[in-house]
Design a protein around this motif. Structure first.
Motif, PDB file in Angstrom:
ATOM      1  N   UNK A  56     -42.921   6.064 -63.018  1.00 17.83           N
ATOM      2  CA  UNK A  56     -43.615   6.683 -61.903  1.00 17.83           C
ATOM      3  C   UNK A  56     -44.751   5.781 -61.428  1.00 17.83           C
ATOM      4  N   UNK A  57     -45.458   5.154 -62.372  1.00 18.24           N
ATOM      5  CA  UNK A  57     -46.598   4.324 -62.004  1.00 18.24           C
ATOM      6  C   UNK A  57     -46.796   3.230 -63.050  1.00 18.24           C
ATOM      7  N   UNK A  58     -47.396   2.127 -62.619  1.00 15.70           N
ATOM      8  CA  UNK A  58     -47.718   1.011 -63.507  1.00 15.70           C
ATOM      9  C   UNK A  58     -49.231   0.843 -63.542  1.00 15.70           C
ATOM     10  N   UNK A  59     -49.769   0.637 -64.712  1.00 12.65           N
ATOM     11  CA  UNK A  59     -51.204   0.420 -64.864  1.00 12.65           C
ATOM     12  C   UNK A  59     -51.422  -0.992 -65.405  1.00 12.65           C
ATOM     13  N   UNK A  65     -47.268   1.885 -68.653  1.00  8.40           N
ATOM     14  CA  UNK A  65     -46.435   2.515 -67.632  1.00  8.40           C
ATOM     15  C   UNK A  65     -46.509   4.020 -67.814  1.00  8.40           C
ATOM     16  N   UNK A  66     -46.363   4.728 -66.718  1.00  6.81           N
ATOM     17  CA  UNK A  66     -46.296   6.185 -66.781  1.00  6.81           C
ATOM     18  C   UNK A  66     -44.856   6.566 -66.495  1.00  6.81           C
ATOM     19  N   UNK A  67     -44.237   7.249 -67.475  1.00 13.88           N
ATOM     20  CA  UNK A  67     -42.832   7.643 -67.369  1.00 13.88           C
ATOM     21  C   UNK A  67     -42.725   9.124 -67.066  1.00 13.88           C
ATOM     22  N   UNK A  68     -41.785   9.461 -66.203  1.00 16.35           N
ATOM     23  CA  UNK A  68     -41.475  10.864 -65.942  1.00 16.35           C
ATOM     24  C   UNK A  68     -40.249  11.213 -66.771  1.00 16.35           C
ATOM     25  N   UNK A  69     -40.408  12.155 -67.660  1.00 21.65           N
ATOM     26  CA  UNK A  69     -39.313  12.588 -68.527  1.00 21.65           C
ATOM     27  C   UNK A  69     -38.994  14.042 -68.218  1.00 21.65           C
ATOM     28  N   UNK A  70     -38.077  14.596 -68.952  1.00 24.86           N
ATOM     29  CA  UNK A  70     -37.716  15.992 -68.762  1.00 24.86           C
ATOM     30  C   UNK A  70     -38.848  16.940 -69.086  1.00 24.86           C
ATOM     31  N   UNK A  71     -39.769  16.514 -69.927  1.00 27.97           N
ATOM     32  CA  UNK A  71     -40.860  17.393 -70.334  1.00 27.97           C
ATOM     33  C   UNK A  71     -42.171  17.101 -69.610  1.00 27.97           C
ATOM     34  N   UNK A  74     -45.598  10.914 -69.202  1.00 23.72           N
ATOM     35  CA  UNK A  74     -46.189  10.351 -70.405  1.00 23.72           C
ATOM     36  C   UNK A  74     -46.567   8.906 -70.150  1.00 23.72           C
ATOM     37  N   UNK A  75     -47.624   8.435 -70.798  1.00 24.57           N
ATOM     38  CA  UNK A  75     -48.068   7.058 -70.672  1.00 24.57           C
ATOM     39  C   UNK A  75     -47.645   6.280 -71.910  1.00 24.57           C
ATOM     40  N   UNK A  76     -47.037   5.117 -71.672  1.00 23.90           N
ATOM     41  CA  UNK A  76     -46.583   4.247 -72.762  1.00 23.90           C
ATOM     42  C   UNK A  76     -47.050   2.830 -72.502  1.00 23.90           C
ATOM     43  N   UNK A  77     -47.271   2.104 -73.562  1.00 25.74           N
ATOM     44  CA  UNK A  77     -47.575   0.691 -73.459  1.00 25.74           C
ATOM     45  C   UNK A  77     -46.319  -0.043 -73.010  1.00 25.74           C
ATOM     46  N   UNK A  78     -46.464  -1.090 -72.206  1.00 22.92           N
ATOM     47  CA  UNK A  78     -45.293  -1.828 -71.715  1.00 22.92           C
ATOM     48  C   UNK A  78     -44.479  -2.418 -72.857  1.00 22.92           C
ATOM     49  N   UNK A  79     -45.133  -2.775 -73.939  1.00 24.70           N
ATOM     50  CA  UNK A  79     -44.425  -3.384 -75.065  1.00 24.70           C
ATOM     51  C   UNK A  79     -43.524  -2.385 -75.787  1.00 24.70           C
TER      52      UNK A  79
END
Length: 110
Positions: A56-59, A65-71, A74-79
């Motif tokens: 959804x978005x990159x920081x 990265x911000x991921x859109x999931x079914x729930x 969520x924010x995750x590290x690119x690595x």
């Protein structure tokens, strides 16, 4: 001459290790780095823990990265994104798109 003969097995072991272990690992790291640099909004990815989502978005500030999931989001590290798993998820979509394009080109030729 005898000393050269005793060093030859050691040199051969190093050459084999380089071509079968070190070089492929370096290639894999280059591919992962280029994958991380080329991700953009809307890409479907899989994390190394197996979570599927759409970007959804990159920081750049947090290198995340911000991921859109079914729930939810969520924010995750690119690595934490997996190159191999993401490639498998996106492969069927690319194949079906290519098949659709070839089908359309055959129809337009008629």
């Amino acid at each position: 001459m005898d000393q050269l003969g005793s060093l030859l097995p050691l040199v051969l072991i190093f050459v084999v290790l380089y071509f079968f272990m070190i070089r492929p690992q370096m290639k894999k790291q280059k591919k992962e780095k280029s994958f991380i640099e080329s991700i953009k909004r809307g890409d479907k990815v899989v994390t190394k823990s197996g979570l599927h989502g759409k970007i959804v978005d990159l920081s750049e500030k947090l290198d995340a990265v911000i991921l859109e999931t079914g729930s939810g989001k969520m924010t995750f590290d690119k690595s934490s994104l997996s190159f191999e798993l993401s490639q498998k998820v996106n492969a069927p979509a690319k194949e079906s798109k290519e098949a659709k394009e070839t089908k359309e080109s055959k129809i337009s030729k008629k």
